[in-house]
Design an enzyme around this catalytic site. Structure first.
Site, PDB file in Angstrom:
ATOM      1  N   ARG A  53     -22.527  18.839  28.916  1.00 24.50           N
ATOM      2  CA  ARG A  53     -23.237  19.735  29.831  1.00 24.50           C
ATOM      3  C   ARG A  53     -22.451  20.992  30.155  1.00 24.50           C
ATOM      4  O   ARG A  53     -22.985  22.103  30.101  1.00 24.50           O
ATOM      5  CB  ARG A  53     -23.522  19.034  31.168  1.00 24.50           C
ATOM      6  CG  ARG A  53     -24.758  18.225  31.207  1.00 24.50           C
ATOM      7  CD  ARG A  53     -24.596  17.117  32.201  1.00 24.50           C
ATOM      8  NE  ARG A  53     -23.589  16.213  31.670  1.00 24.50           N
ATOM      9  CZ  ARG A  53     -23.867  15.236  30.805  1.00 24.50           C
ATOM     10  NH1 ARG A  53     -25.096  15.026  30.438  1.00 24.50           N
ATOM     11  NH2 ARG A  53     -22.912  14.471  30.324  1.00 24.50           N
ATOM     12  N   THR A  54     -21.200  20.808  30.551  1.00 19.63           N
ATOM     13  CA  THR A  54     -20.445  21.968  31.033  1.00 19.63           C
ATOM     14  C   THR A  54     -20.324  23.004  29.924  1.00 19.63           C
ATOM     15  O   THR A  54     -20.617  24.187  30.114  1.00 19.63           O
ATOM     16  CB  THR A  54     -19.055  21.522  31.532  1.00 19.63           C
ATOM     17  OG1 THR A  54     -19.241  20.510  32.516  1.00 19.63           O
ATOM     18  CG2 THR A  54     -18.290  22.675  32.132  1.00 19.63           C
ATOM     19  N   LYS A  82      -0.434  21.457  16.457  1.00 15.87           N
ATOM     20  CA  LYS A  82       0.871  21.809  15.889  1.00 15.87           C
ATOM     21  C   LYS A  82       1.947  21.927  16.964  1.00 15.87           C
ATOM     22  O   LYS A  82       3.084  22.277  16.675  1.00 15.87           O
ATOM     23  CB  LYS A  82       0.786  23.160  15.162  1.00 15.87           C
ATOM     24  CG  LYS A  82      -0.227  23.208  14.036  1.00 15.87           C
ATOM     25  CD  LYS A  82      -0.164  24.584  13.363  1.00 15.87           C
ATOM     26  CE  LYS A  82      -1.354  24.815  12.446  1.00 15.87           C
ATOM     27  NZ  LYS A  82      -1.482  26.244  12.076  1.00 15.87           N
ATOM     28  N   ARG A 103     -11.136  23.503  30.096  1.00 15.30           N
ATOM     29  CA  ARG A 103     -11.100  22.099  30.556  1.00 15.30           C
ATOM     30  C   ARG A 103      -9.865  21.451  29.946  1.00 15.30           C
ATOM     31  O   ARG A 103      -9.608  21.610  28.744  1.00 15.30           O
ATOM     32  CB  ARG A 103     -12.354  21.355  30.137  1.00 15.30           C
ATOM     33  CG  ARG A 103     -12.235  19.855  30.387  1.00 15.30           C
ATOM     34  CD  ARG A 103     -13.532  19.131  30.210  1.00 15.30           C
ATOM     35  NE  ARG A 103     -14.458  19.421  31.287  1.00 15.30           N
ATOM     36  CZ  ARG A 103     -15.642  18.827  31.447  1.00 15.30           C
ATOM     37  NH1 ARG A 103     -16.037  17.917  30.579  1.00 15.30           N
ATOM     38  NH2 ARG A 103     -16.427  19.138  32.451  1.00 15.30           N
ATOM     39  N   HIS A 131     -13.332  20.786  39.779  1.00 12.53           N
ATOM     40  CA  HIS A 131     -14.367  21.193  38.822  1.00 12.53           C
ATOM     41  C   HIS A 131     -15.354  22.096  39.581  1.00 12.53           C
ATOM     42  O   HIS A 131     -16.493  21.719  39.851  1.00 12.53           O
ATOM     43  CB  HIS A 131     -15.056  19.933  38.285  1.00 12.53           C
ATOM     44  CG  HIS A 131     -15.944  20.142  37.100  1.00 12.53           C
ATOM     45  ND1 HIS A 131     -16.274  21.391  36.604  1.00 12.53           N
ATOM     46  CD2 HIS A 131     -16.599  19.241  36.323  1.00 12.53           C
ATOM     47  CE1 HIS A 131     -17.086  21.235  35.568  1.00 12.53           C
ATOM     48  NE2 HIS A 131     -17.292  19.948  35.378  1.00 12.53           N
TER      49      HIS A 131
HETATM   50  C1  NCD Z   1     -17.972  15.412  35.051  1.00 14.07           C
HETATM   51  C2  NCD Z   1     -16.541  15.776  34.691  1.00 14.07           C
HETATM   52  O1  NCD Z   1     -16.252  16.152  33.556  1.00 14.07           O
HETATM   53  O2  NCD Z   1     -15.738  15.736  35.615  1.00 14.07           O
HETATM   54  N1  NCD Z   1     -18.867  15.768  34.038  1.00 14.07           N
HETATM   55  C3  NCD Z   1     -19.483  16.995  34.150  1.00 14.07           C
HETATM   56  O3  NCD Z   1     -18.856  18.021  34.000  1.00 14.07           O
HETATM   57  N2  NCD Z   1     -20.792  17.016  34.450  1.00 14.07           N
HETATM   58  C4  NCD Z   1     -18.162  14.022  35.535  1.00 14.07           C
HETATM   59  C5  NCD Z   1     -17.671  12.885  34.692  1.00 14.07           C
HETATM   60  O4  NCD Z   1     -17.155  13.061  33.595  1.00 14.07           O
HETATM   61  O5  NCD Z   1     -17.834  11.766  35.174  1.00 14.07           O
END
Ligand code: NCD
Length: 307
Positions: A53-54, A82, A103, A131
């Site tokens: 999703r993100t 590397k 991320r 997040h």
């Molecule tokens: C979340 C995350 O990556 O923290 N996912 C997201 O971005 N919607 C929640 C999760 O992984 O449980």
């Protein structure tokens, strides 16, 4: 909004949040009508952890605004393999793009990387840290379904490692909200988050059982147990499968309860709830596009100052 980077929800004031939500509402009306907003803008996606999703909603948002993305791809295929440092990767990527979405499995990684770049950097999850862009779409969804003031919310599941929970809890301190945290003892909110909530004067209570508090809730925000963050698989097994909700659970809830989840879900929410009017998690995921359009629109403007 005047920020160079979005690293934690702690940096978001009520005015910042309202600015993003207001702009997101404009974009939600017709997401395809804004391709003249940032033509040619390039967003770099650097995901050192899995994402659906993100990553895809940031990509959609960039393209809807007339921009495009460059994607580092899987860690296994990059120079990280590397032995390249995150600082070096960040310094290189900033020369290619107008913004970076990062991320990473290490808490604090986004803050560290941001110190090496001048283009805006969005923390799309740093380990068990924060997040904040997820929080903005969570707030948008809460606002649409229950309103952000005079709200009673329950947040249930992995409160220790769940970064979406940490960011949401901080952001909610800007509003008149009663926050109930429901989890096993071993997965309670980290002490640092509890301390910050206390300092912010937040109205917070912790429970190990949903039943007592469920009838009062306007929103129930369910989370996945973050298996990948457990140092010990046995500890995960002890709590896995606890704190599930199904149609019977909802029998004790208000008819208007909005059930949210950042997704992915494993087994925390029985799919039998999906078709009920309470299920808000897919709408929540869809809101990621207009909200991330709004965020990018504000960050990509000169100096991060949109007004
Ligand atoms: C979340 C995350 O990556 O923290 N996912 C997201 O971005 N919607 C929640 C999760 O992984 O449980």
């Amino acid at each position: 909004m005047r920020h160079d980077h979005l690293l934690t929800a702690k940096q978001l004031s009520r005015a910042d949040i309202e600015a993003v939500l207001a702009r997101a509402r404009e974009f939600a009306d017709d997401p395809a009508a804004h391709a003249d907003r940032h033509p040619g803008a390039l967003l770099a996606l650097c995901f050192f952890e899995p994402s659906t999703r993100t990553k895809m909603s940031f990509e959609t948002a960039a393209k809807r605004l007339g921009g495009d993305v460059i994607d580092m791809g899987a860690v296994e295929d990059s120079s990280v393999k590397k032995g390249e440092s995150l600082a070096d990767t960040a310094r290189v990527v900033e020369g290619y793009a107008d913004g970076i979405v990062l991320r990473h499995p290490s808490q604090g990684a986004a803050r560290m990387a941001s110190e090496f770049v001048d283009v805006p950097l969005v923390n799309a999850g740093d380990g068990a840290g924060h997040h904040p862009s997820q929080t903005l779409l969570d707030l948008y969804t809460i606002d649409e379904n229950a309103g952000l003031d005079d709200l009673t919310i329950g947040v249930m599941g992995d409160l220790k490692y769940g970064r979406t929970v940490h960011s949401l809890a901080h952001a909610l301190t800007n509003f008149d909200v009663r926050q109930h945290f429901i989890s096993p003892e071993s997965l309670r909110l980290p002490r640092s988050v509890r301390y910050d909530l206390h300092e912010a004067g937040a109205n917070v209570r912790e429970h190990d059982d949903l039943d007592a508090v469920l009838p009062e809730l306007d929103v129930l925000y369910v989370t996945r147990i973050q298996r990948e963050r457990f140092p010990d698989e046995e500890e995960y097994e002890k709590v896995a499968g606890e704190y599930r909700i199904d149609a019977e659970t909802l029998g004790a809830a208000s008819d208007d309860l909005a059930v949210m989840h950042p997704l992915p879900r494993i087994d925390e929410i029985d799919p039998e709830i999906d078709a009920s009017p309470n299920a808000t998690y897919f709408e929540q995921a869809h809101n990621g596009v207009p909200v991330r359009m709004a965020l990018l629109d504000l960050l990509l403007r000169e100096g991060g100052d949109a007004e």
